[in-house]
Design a protein around this motif. Structure first.
Motif, PDB file in Angstrom:
ATOM      1  N   SER A 149      -1.815  23.102  53.191  1.00 61.16           N
ATOM      2  CA  SER A 149      -2.445  21.861  53.628  1.00 61.16           C
ATOM      3  C   SER A 149      -1.490  20.687  53.435  1.00 61.16           C
ATOM      4  N   GLU A 150      -0.740  20.700  52.341  1.00 58.09           N
ATOM      5  CA  GLU A 150       0.219  19.628  52.060  1.00 58.09           C
ATOM      6  C   GLU A 150       1.322  19.586  53.121  1.00 58.09           C
ATOM      7  N   GLU A 151       1.820  20.745  53.546  1.00 59.11           N
ATOM      8  CA  GLU A 151       2.873  20.793  54.575  1.00 59.11           C
ATOM      9  C   GLU A 151       2.349  20.264  55.906  1.00 59.11           C
ATOM     10  N   GLN A 153      -0.147  18.163  56.337  1.00 55.63           N
ATOM     11  CA  GLN A 153      -0.366  16.725  56.212  1.00 55.63           C
ATOM     12  C   GLN A 153       0.952  15.957  56.278  1.00 55.63           C
ATOM     13  N   THR A 154       2.009  16.516  55.686  1.00 56.13           N
ATOM     14  CA  THR A 154       3.329  15.880  55.739  1.00 56.13           C
ATOM     15  C   THR A 154       3.783  15.733  57.190  1.00 56.13           C
TER      16      THR A 154
END
Length: 196
Positions: A149-151, A153-154
């Motif tokens: 999810s972090e990737e 969102q980035t």
């Protein structure tokens, strides 16, 4: 001097005076008629001028609207490209990120292929290493899937900061859960990513 009798001279004199008075009256009536009809003609001319000005303004407005529509259609029909400004914004947003996405696209679509090339160049300039895959037969828009999810969102934040229409897809990609950016066929103007 002339061989006429006084009665004939009086009659000619009377008729001449009558014709002078009649001529003066006709001249007066003609002058009044010319002045009055000239005013009426001016009024009609002013109305025609006003009507022509209104038609001209309407035609100009329609022309301006047609030019706007033409520009809108050009933007809808033009190929997606990554501008140098967008590439710089993407590089700034991703400069310190360590992600390695797949860059997949619809290989039979020349517009998607060109856009994928632009994205590859922009991501490379940002220091992002990509992997390639052109096995999609059908995809629409520009989406990100897989990875963490972090990737995702980035990438979403970086692409949006650059003005690139990336959306998050909940579909399973062909890269078995790895981070994937999919370049699909240019979407219709009212496409919002969640339409699939």
């Amino acid at each position: 001097m002339f061989n006429i009798i006084p009665q004939a001279a009086d009659a000619i004199y009377s008729w001449s005076n009558l014709l002078i008075v009649l001529g003066a009256m006709l001249a007066l009536v003609g002058t009044v008629g010319a002045v009055w009809s000239g005013g009426v003609r001016e009024k009609f001319a002013d109305e025609r001028i006003t009507a022509n000005e209104a038609e001209t303004a309407k035609a100009k407005a329609e022309t301006a609207q047609a030019l706007l529509e033409q520009e809108r259609l050009k933007s809808v029909m033009s190929w997606r490209r990554v501008t140098p400004t967008q590439a710089k914004k993407l590089a700034t947003a991703l400069s310190d990120k360590s992600i390695e996405p797949w860059l997949a696209w619809v290989g039979d679509d020349p517009e998607a292929t060109m856009f994928r090339g632009d994205l590859e160049a922009a991501l490379s300039a940002a220091g992002i290493k990509t992997k390639y895959f052109s096995g999609y037969a059908r995809a629409v828009g520009l989406s990100v899937k897989g990875g963490t999810s972090e990737e995702r969102q980035t990438l979403l934040q970086a692409f949006h900061a650059a003005g690139l229409p990336l959306y998050e897809s909940d579909q399973v990609g062909l890269m078995k859960g790895q981070l994937e950016i999919t370049v699909g066929t240019r979407p219709p103007p009212d496409f919002h990513g969640k339409d699939l």
